[in-house]
Scaffold this motif. Structure first.
Motif, short mmCIF file in Angstrom:
data_model
loop_
_atom_site.label_atom_id
_atom_site.label_comp_id
_atom_site.label_asym_id
_atom_site.label_seq_id
_atom_site.Cartn_x
_atom_site.Cartn_y
_atom_site.Cartn_z
N MET A 1 0.85 -1.18 0.00
CA MET A 1 0.00 0.00 0.00
C MET A 1 0.89 1.24 0.00
SD MET A 1 -2.80 0.96 2.84
CE MET A 1 -4.22 1.82 2.35
N SER A 2 0.65 2.14 -0.92
CA SER A 2 1.47 3.35 -1.00
C SER A 2 0.90 4.46 -0.13
CB SER A 2 1.58 3.81 -2.45
OG SER A 2 0.32 4.20 -2.92
N CYS A 3 1.78 5.34 0.28
CA CYS A 3 1.37 6.49 1.09
C CYS A 3 0.74 7.54 0.17
CB CYS A 3 2.57 7.09 1.80
SG CYS A 3 3.29 6.00 3.00
N PRO A 4 -0.29 8.23 0.64
CA PRO A 4 -0.87 9.30 -0.17
C PRO A 4 0.11 10.46 -0.32
CG PRO A 4 -1.88 9.26 2.00
CD PRO A 4 -0.94 8.08 1.92
N SER A 5 0.02 11.13 -1.44
CA SER A 5 0.85 12.33 -1.64
C SER A 5 -0.06 13.50 -1.97
CB SER A 5 1.88 12.11 -2.74
OG SER A 5 1.23 11.87 -3.97
N VAL A 6 0.40 14.67 -1.62
CA VAL A 6 -0.38 15.88 -1.82
C VAL A 6 0.47 16.92 -2.51
CG1 VAL A 6 -1.57 17.78 -0.63
CG2 VAL A 6 -1.77 15.46 0.26
N SER A 7 -0.10 17.54 -3.53
CA SER A 7 0.52 18.71 -4.16
C SER A 7 -0.36 19.91 -3.83
CB SER A 7 0.59 18.54 -5.68
OG SER A 7 1.48 17.51 -6.02
N VAL A 8 0.26 21.04 -3.59
CA VAL A 8 -0.47 22.27 -3.27
C VAL A 8 -0.11 23.33 -4.30
CG1 VAL A 8 -0.80 24.10 -1.57
CG2 VAL A 8 -0.51 21.74 -0.81
N VAL A 9 -1.13 23.98 -4.84
CA VAL A 9 -0.93 25.08 -5.78
C VAL A 9 -1.37 26.36 -5.10
CG1 VAL A 9 -1.67 26.06 -7.98
CG2 VAL A 9 -1.30 23.59 -7.78
N ILE A 10 -0.49 27.38 -5.15
CA ILE A 10 -0.79 28.66 -4.52
C ILE A 10 -0.74 29.75 -5.59
CG2 ILE A 10 -0.16 30.31 -2.73
CD1 ILE A 10 1.53 28.01 -1.46
N PRO A 11 -1.89 30.23 -6.08
CA PRO A 11 -1.88 31.37 -6.99
C PRO A 11 -1.57 32.63 -6.18
CG PRO A 11 -3.98 30.19 -7.10
CD PRO A 11 -3.23 29.70 -5.90
N THR A 12 -0.63 33.45 -6.65
CA THR A 12 -0.26 34.63 -5.88
C THR A 12 -0.23 35.89 -6.72
OG1 THR A 12 2.10 34.24 -6.25
CG2 THR A 12 1.15 33.35 -4.23
N LEU A 13 -0.47 36.99 -6.05
CA LEU A 13 -0.27 38.33 -6.58
C LEU A 13 0.03 39.22 -5.37
CD1 LEU A 13 -0.22 40.48 -8.78
CD2 LEU A 13 -2.68 40.76 -8.44
N ASN A 14 1.26 39.67 -5.29
CA ASN A 14 1.69 40.53 -4.18
C ASN A 14 1.39 39.92 -2.82
OD1 ASN A 14 2.75 42.44 -5.95
ND2 ASN A 14 0.79 43.48 -6.14
N ALA A 15 1.91 38.73 -2.61
CA ALA A 15 1.67 38.00 -1.36
C ALA A 15 2.95 37.80 -0.54
CB ALA A 15 1.05 36.65 -1.68
N ALA A 16 3.94 38.65 -0.74
CA ALA A 16 5.23 38.47 -0.07
C ALA A 16 5.08 38.43 1.45
CB ALA A 16 6.20 39.58 -0.47
N ARG A 17 4.18 39.20 2.01
CA ARG A 17 4.02 39.25 3.47
C ARG A 17 3.41 37.98 4.04
NH1 ARG A 17 1.38 44.83 5.21
NH2 ARG A 17 0.23 43.24 6.31
N GLU A 18 2.61 37.26 3.24
CA GLU A 18 1.89 36.09 3.74
C GLU A 18 2.48 34.75 3.32
OE1 GLU A 18 0.28 38.38 1.71
OE2 GLU A 18 -0.78 39.58 3.20
N ILE A 19 3.28 34.72 2.26
CA ILE A 19 3.67 33.45 1.66
C ILE A 19 4.52 32.58 2.59
CG2 ILE A 19 5.72 34.29 0.44
CD1 ILE A 19 3.15 31.88 -1.05
N GLU A 20 5.42 33.18 3.33
CA GLU A 20 6.26 32.37 4.22
C GLU A 20 5.43 31.68 5.29
OE1 GLU A 20 10.11 32.56 7.18
OE2 GLU A 20 9.56 34.36 6.09
N THR A 21 4.51 32.39 5.89
CA THR A 21 3.64 31.80 6.91
C THR A 21 2.84 30.65 6.32
OG1 THR A 21 3.49 33.93 8.05
CG2 THR A 21 1.78 32.29 8.56
N LEU A 22 2.32 30.83 5.12
CA LEU A 22 1.53 29.80 4.47
C LEU A 22 2.36 28.56 4.18
CD1 LEU A 22 -1.01 28.69 3.17
CD2 LEU A 22 -0.43 29.97 1.11
N VAL A 23 3.53 28.74 3.58
CA VAL A 23 4.39 27.59 3.25
C VAL A 23 4.80 26.84 4.52
CG1 VAL A 23 6.61 26.87 2.29
CG2 VAL A 23 5.19 28.52 1.05
N ARG A 24 5.16 27.56 5.56
CA ARG A 24 5.54 26.92 6.83
C ARG A 24 4.36 26.12 7.41
NH1 ARG A 24 10.14 27.20 5.37
NH2 ARG A 24 11.39 29.04 5.69
N ALA A 25 3.17 26.68 7.34
CA ALA A 25 1.98 25.97 7.84
C ALA A 25 1.72 24.71 7.03
CB ALA A 25 0.77 26.90 7.80
N LEU A 26 1.90 24.78 5.72
CA LEU A 26 1.72 23.60 4.88
C LEU A 26 2.73 22.51 5.22
CD1 LEU A 26 1.09 25.32 1.44
CD2 LEU A 26 -0.58 24.01 2.78
#
Length: 81
Positions: A1-26
């Protein structure tokens, strides 16, 4: 049985202030994404650099004039592993 895998797509426009927090949370999820793809629409606030330094697996850029909710997400889906 294989482990599930997840890909995440993040559409961005001027998200420099939020992107690090989001990636770390993911990355902290019980099922950590194998692929974090940031699709940026010509941000002018350093979003691309911030996404790369935060650990996004890949960053692709599209022209702001080409952004469309459906087609941009479809393009991103084709780019995921």
């Amino acid at each position: 049985m294989s482990c599930p895998s997840v890909s995440v797509v993040i559409p961005t426009l001027n998200a420099a202030r939020e992107i690090e927090t989001l990636v770390r949370a993911l990355e902290g999820q019980a099922l950590c994404p194998v692929d974090i793809l940031c699709v940026d629409s010509e941000s002018d606030d350093g979003t691309v650099e911030a996404a790369k330094s935060a650990g996004a697996t890949r960053v692709i850029s599209i022209r702001r004039s080409e952004f469309n909710h459906g087609s941009t997400r479809h393009k991103a889906l084709l780019e995921t592993s």
